[in-house]
Design a protein around this motif. Structure first.
Motif, short mmCIF file in Angstrom:
data_model
loop_
_atom_site.label_atom_id
_atom_site.label_comp_id
_atom_site.label_asym_id
_atom_site.label_seq_id
_atom_site.Cartn_x
_atom_site.Cartn_y
_atom_site.Cartn_z
N PRO A 155 13.26 16.07 -0.01
CA PRO A 155 11.70 16.31 0.28
C PRO A 155 11.24 14.85 0.82
O PRO A 155 9.90 14.83 1.58
N LEU A 156 11.86 13.72 0.48
CA LEU A 156 11.26 12.53 0.83
C LEU A 156 11.42 12.14 2.34
O LEU A 156 12.73 12.05 2.68
N HIS A 157 10.56 11.70 2.91
CA HIS A 157 10.83 11.16 4.47
C HIS A 157 10.59 9.75 4.65
O HIS A 157 11.31 9.24 5.50
N ASP A 158 9.88 9.09 3.82
CA ASP A 158 9.73 7.78 3.94
C ASP A 158 11.04 6.95 3.40
O ASP A 158 11.28 7.23 2.17
N PRO A 159 11.76 6.14 4.44
CA PRO A 159 12.54 5.30 3.79
C PRO A 159 12.18 4.52 2.74
O PRO A 159 13.43 4.36 1.69
N ALA A 160 11.23 4.16 2.51
CA ALA A 160 10.94 3.41 1.51
C ALA A 160 10.78 3.87 -0.13
O ALA A 160 11.36 3.53 -0.97
N GLU A 161 10.14 5.19 0.12
CA GLU A 161 10.10 6.11 -1.10
C GLU A 161 11.59 6.31 -1.16
O GLU A 161 11.80 6.41 -2.57
N ARG A 162 12.46 6.74 -0.59
CA ARG A 162 13.93 7.15 -1.09
C ARG A 162 14.67 6.16 -1.43
O ARG A 162 15.27 6.25 -2.57
N ALA A 163 14.34 4.84 -0.97
CA ALA A 163 14.93 3.62 -1.57
C ALA A 163 14.79 3.54 -2.90
O ALA A 163 15.46 3.29 -3.95
N LEU A 164 13.32 3.71 -3.24
CA LEU A 164 12.74 3.48 -4.49
C LEU A 164 13.41 4.36 -5.55
O LEU A 164 13.68 4.14 -6.64
N ALA A 165 13.26 5.61 -5.17
CA ALA A 165 13.75 6.84 -5.88
C ALA A 165 15.38 6.65 -6.40
O ALA A 165 15.75 6.69 -7.53
N ALA B 101 0.79 -1.22 0.03
CA ALA B 101 0.13 0.00 0.04
C ALA B 101 0.82 1.15 -0.01
O ALA B 101 0.92 1.96 0.98
N ALA B 102 1.39 1.69 -1.16
CA ALA B 102 2.28 2.76 -1.10
C ALA B 102 2.42 2.90 -2.76
O ALA B 102 2.53 2.21 -3.43
N ASP B 103 2.02 4.08 -3.41
CA ASP B 103 1.90 4.45 -4.75
C ASP B 103 3.32 4.82 -5.42
O ASP B 103 3.39 4.54 -6.51
N GLY B 104 4.29 5.23 -4.57
CA GLY B 104 5.57 5.41 -5.24
C GLY B 104 5.55 6.54 -6.00
O GLY B 104 6.69 6.92 -6.67
N GLY B 105 4.70 7.34 -6.08
CA GLY B 105 4.44 8.59 -7.24
C GLY B 105 5.70 9.62 -6.68
O GLY B 105 6.33 10.18 -7.67
N GLN B 106 5.65 9.87 -5.29
CA GLN B 106 6.93 10.91 -5.06
C GLN B 106 7.98 10.31 -5.42
O GLN B 106 8.96 11.08 -5.70
N ALA B 107 8.33 9.06 -5.25
CA ALA B 107 9.73 8.37 -5.42
C ALA B 107 10.19 8.52 -6.80
O ALA B 107 11.18 8.89 -7.42
N ARG B 108 9.03 8.29 -7.68
CA ARG B 108 9.37 8.53 -9.20
C ARG B 108 9.40 10.00 -9.64
O ARG B 108 10.40 10.31 -10.58
#
Length: 329
Positions: free
Chosen positions: A50-60, A16-23
């Protein structure tokens, strides 16, 4: 489908995370390279801020590094998949297409999610024609992937994902090993830690990792290095927040070994950010007279200052051009 990146496994898992900010962050970092000629390390650091979620940062980070790792291959594929090349002002669409190709070719992100998110990125550019193009090209890649490999897979730039000029140099300098060098350059680097020798030994830290259910190995040439069997988020590493360990590849750690700092030395580190080598030198020799760390980009020096604070070290930090010491010396 929502996708979150799992850095421990190097794969895309649907959660449950869309990854939009990471992309969006990955796209911004890639445009800094493709359109502005800047380094990925620099542009990615700004894009991740601007990314604070570790999973989002890792994906980016995974997406940006993945695209650049295979860039020559993707460039060749796009030239075959498109009737005519994109204009220079459409570098953003090129980067979006490459983000889609990377997810389709090199990750376990579901294909429909990879295509859908790329189309969303294209819509976000305001170029109304681009969404249809991105959708068509990525779906064409899905349908023609095997044919592309059959027709282009033996081309050195496609097979080894290195630019032609570099392949020429490698063939000339290492005629018997250039292919091995290319394969090694494309491999995912291991996650290697530098143990702060003021506080522990590499062998002692390895024992503490194993007590936590983690595993790794000592490095044969870098005495402060521990290489993890599987990468982990730094927050999960014992003692990271308190300065017991830092992330630094083994080759980078050899710089301090070769310099062999001695008590009373005054050291100058130019192009110092983010400070891994400077901090290692300070850890190795507490009795240095001084260490001056210089970098042309004051924003990148923030990471150096953060590392010094986390490790409890001190250095003179200066924003300046190393080729013009008269301005700051």
């Amino acid at each position: 489908m929502a996708v979150r990146w799992s850095p421990a496994t190097g794969s895309g898992d649907a959660v449950a995370a869309d990854g939009g900010q990471a992309r969006q962050a990955a796209l911004a970092a890639l445009l800094g390279v493709l359109a502005q000629g800047r380094s990925l390390t620099q542009t990615l650091g700004e894009a991740l801020a601007p990314l604070h979620d570790p999973a989002e940062r890792a994906l980016a980070q995974e997406l940006a590094f993945g695209v650049m790792r295979w860039y020559p291959r993707f460039e060749a594929w796009l030239s075959a998949l498109m009737a005519r090349p994109l204009r220079a002002r459409d570098r953003d669409i090129q980067a979006i297409l490459m983000l889609g190709l990377y997810q389709l070719a090199e990750t376990r992100v579901p294909p429909h999610a990879a295509v859908h998110t790329a189309v969303d990125l294209a819509r976000g550019t305001g170029k109304r024609w681009s969404a249809g193009l991105v959708n068509a090209v990525l779906r064409r890649f899905q349908a023609q992937r095997e044919d592309l490999w059959a027709s282009m897979g033996s081309e050195p730039e496609v097979e080894y994902a290195h630019p032609a000029w570099m392949l020429r140099r490698l063939r000339h300098d290492w005629p018997d090993r250039w292919q091995e060098i290319c394969r090694a350059a494309n491999a995912r680097p291991p996650m290697t830690l530098r143990v702060n020798r003021r506080r522990a030994t590499a062998a002692g830290y390895l024992d503490s990792l194993r007590d936590e259910g983690l595993d790794g190995s000592l490095h044969p040439w870098a005495p402060d290095a521990v290489t993890l069997t599987q990468p982990r988020r730094v927050e999960a590493l014992p003692g990271f927040a308190g300065g017991l360990v830092s992330v630094q590849d083994a080759a980078g750690q050899l710089a301090a070994e070769l310099l062999d700092p001695q008590p009373g030395m005054r050291l100058l580190d130019v192009c110092a950010a983010p400070g891994s080598k400077a901090c290692h030198l300070l850890e190795r020799e507490p009795a240095l007279a001084a260490l001056t760390a210089v970098d042309i980009d004051d924003r990148r020096l923030d990471s150096l200052r953060d590392n010094l604070e986390r490790l409890g070290l001190e250095a003179d930090v200066i924003a300046g051009d190393g080729s013009r010491p008269g301005d700051w010396w």
